[in-house]
Enzyme design. Sequence first.
Site: not given
Ligand code: 13P
Length: 291
Positions: A81, A179, A232
Amino acid sequence: MYKTLKELTDYADKLNMTVGAFNMHNLEMLPEMIRAAKETGLPIVIQTSVDTAKYIGYDVIVAVCKQLAANNPVDVALHLDHARDFKAIQDAIAAGYSSVMFDGSNLPFKENIAKTKAVVDYAHARGVSVEGELGTIGGTEEGISVSEDDKEYTRPSDAIKFVAETGVDALAVGIGTNHGQFKSKTNVKVPLLQKIHESVEVPLVIHGGTGVKEEDYAELINNGIRKFNVGTELLVNWTQTAKGYFEATEVNKSLRHNIIPCNEKVKEIVKHKLLLFMNADSPLNRGNSHG
Ligand code: 13P
């Protein structure tokens, strides 16, 4: 089976659903994430940040993912990622990741295209999928404000050029998500997503999935979202569960006692999301009680 992201998004596209992509923050949560996929009968993308990959070891994560995918069995892609440097992408591919994201969204448009294309050429030659990003995805509630002002939304005309010139397998779009948003929810710009979807054929990706309202999922899927990232929500719930258990137990109690409930919480959330990601309009869901 261990698969590429492209194989999973092709599957999702045929069924008008989205693949769930979940950030693992430690190795402990990984087996339950994959078991959640097995129990729903749906594919899953496991993703790691570059820092998590370095912390655990790229090769260790690959080995565990492949073994779990074979044992369960379930279709799993392993994705890096938000990589911003080529070395991390090379390390992930060398170790066996089946998909990588090059995030050039902070670069000038032309440079983002050139660098993303270089990653695509490198990754495709090795059978690995690539996700690119256009536009910015906002900041978090912890420290940084979740604001409308600091965002650059993805322009459909840019998306056409970016996809044509880079050859990416999936495109992360800036349509209002943030995010790390776990206390409040965002207003996703669905009409903009619709325009991007009409402009490009490539599977589209939601980042900042924790801050997206669950009632918006179907509309997002119906407008081309084929990979939906959630990180998250897993992190916060794992940590909250851990806090409760660790605070309440003796220091010489087996770690297992405290960690298993955290992993089970993650499994419960992943299962819940995966079932929602199987869109009500998907053929998989017709006549299914999950709808
Ligand atoms: P969240 O942590 O806000 O759910 O986003 C995850 C994400 O997009 C990782 O690239």
